[in-house]
Design an enzyme around this catalytic site. Structure first.
Site, PDB file in Angstrom:
ATOM      1  N   ASN A  71      -9.576   3.407  -2.033  1.00  0.00           N
ATOM      2  CA  ASN A  71     -10.106   4.269  -0.980  1.00  0.00           C
ATOM      3  C   ASN A  71      -9.351   5.582  -0.831  1.00  0.00           C
ATOM      4  O   ASN A  71      -9.939   6.606  -0.459  1.00  0.00           O
ATOM      5  CB  ASN A  71     -10.131   3.523   0.354  1.00  0.00           C
ATOM      6  CG  ASN A  71     -11.194   2.449   0.396  1.00  0.00           C
ATOM      7  OD1 ASN A  71     -12.230   2.561  -0.261  1.00  0.00           O
ATOM      8  ND2 ASN A  71     -10.951   1.398   1.158  1.00  0.00           N
ATOM      9  N   HIS A 115       0.816  -1.210   0.000  1.00  0.00           N
ATOM     10  CA  HIS A 115       0.000   0.000   0.000  1.00  0.00           C
ATOM     11  C   HIS A 115       0.853   1.266   0.000  1.00  0.00           C
ATOM     12  O   HIS A 115       0.328   2.360  -0.227  1.00  0.00           O
ATOM     13  CB  HIS A 115      -0.895  -0.016   1.247  1.00  0.00           C
ATOM     14  CG  HIS A 115      -2.343   0.235   0.965  1.00  0.00           C
ATOM     15  ND1 HIS A 115      -2.897   0.277  -0.301  1.00  0.00           N
ATOM     16  CD2 HIS A 115      -3.388   0.480   1.823  1.00  0.00           C
ATOM     17  CE1 HIS A 115      -4.199   0.511  -0.209  1.00  0.00           C
ATOM     18  NE2 HIS A 115      -4.514   0.654   1.056  1.00  0.00           N
ATOM     19  N   ASN A 146      -6.920   5.794   3.778  1.00  0.00           N
ATOM     20  CA  ASN A 146      -8.330   6.027   3.497  1.00  0.00           C
ATOM     21  C   ASN A 146      -8.783   7.453   3.757  1.00  0.00           C
ATOM     22  O   ASN A 146      -9.918   7.818   3.428  1.00  0.00           O
ATOM     23  CB  ASN A 146      -9.195   5.058   4.309  1.00  0.00           C
ATOM     24  CG  ASN A 146      -9.011   3.622   3.866  1.00  0.00           C
ATOM     25  OD1 ASN A 146      -8.266   3.336   2.932  1.00  0.00           O
ATOM     26  ND2 ASN A 146      -9.688   2.705   4.541  1.00  0.00           N
TER      27      ASN A 146
END
Length: 211
Positions: free
Chosen positions: A112, A19, A66
């Site tokens: 997201n 990520h 997010n």
């Protein structure tokens, strides 16, 4: 002015996870362009560089993935920058690990971090630099996949992708996203058509040749 924002999660435990490829590319850009000291503002780490005549902010939001828009939205507003001046680097599960794509604008694609930026800026009109991390292996959840480190093989692909994207991102800033997409995005369809024509020419040549 331009802003290049890499998306990721803060903290040493996430530093090498899939990520965080956005952070990885922005860190590499900082070294490549000789950025000065990082400072904290707008819930982000920020460094300043110049690319040609452009002043450029390198940004790593520290809000967690997010909520990336909570950092970038106010910063864009404060500096009176348009969303078209924003370049966002992020991971993408829909393309293989180490594959890259530049996209001029569009929806979130289910990401997201991109959803948060769109929500806090009210616009989809920003450039995305996507770095593939591949799909989760059998039995893995999406969360497990994106928060896990790369395999040794994929890590090598990611390093190569980051090296490839350094001039690509500077091209976006200096010459625009359209030229960068034409120059740095894979040209599979064009190549496949050329290969098809080449094969057809070989078949025609073979058929015309005397036995």
């Amino acid at each position: 002015m331009k802003m290049i924002a890499g998306l990721g999660n803060p903290g040493a435990e996430y530093a090498q996870t899939k990520h965080n490829v956005g952070f990885m590319l922005v860190d590499a850009l900082a070294a490549y362009l000789g950025a000065g000291t990082w400072r904290e503002d707008f819930s982000a780490y920020i460094a300043e560089v110049r690319i040609g005549s452009e002043k450029v902010f390198l940004v790593k939001p520290q809000t967690y993935m997010n909520s990336s828009g909570e950092s970038l939205g106010p910063m864009l507003s404060y500096y009176k920058m348009d969303c078209s001046d924003l370049i966002v680097v992020h991971d993408d599960m829909d393309i293989p690990a180490g594959t890259t794509r530049i996209r001029k604008k569009g929806g979130s694609g289910g990401h997201n971090g991109i959803k948060s930026i769109i929500a806090h800026t009210g616009s989809e009109n920003f450039v995305r630099v996507r770095i593939g991390i591949g799909r989760p292996p059998a039995g893995w959840t999406v969360i497990h996949h994106v928060l896990a480190p790369f395999s040794a093989e994929d890590a090598a692909h990611i390093r190569a992708a980051i090296d490839f994207l350094l001039p690509a991102v500077t091209c976006i800033v200096q010459e625009g996203a359209d030229l960068a997409m034409n120059r740095y995005n894979p040209q599979r369809k064009k190549n496949q058509k050329q290969e098809g024509r080449h094969e057809a020419e070989q078949e025609t040549s073979s058929a015309a040749a005397p036995e």
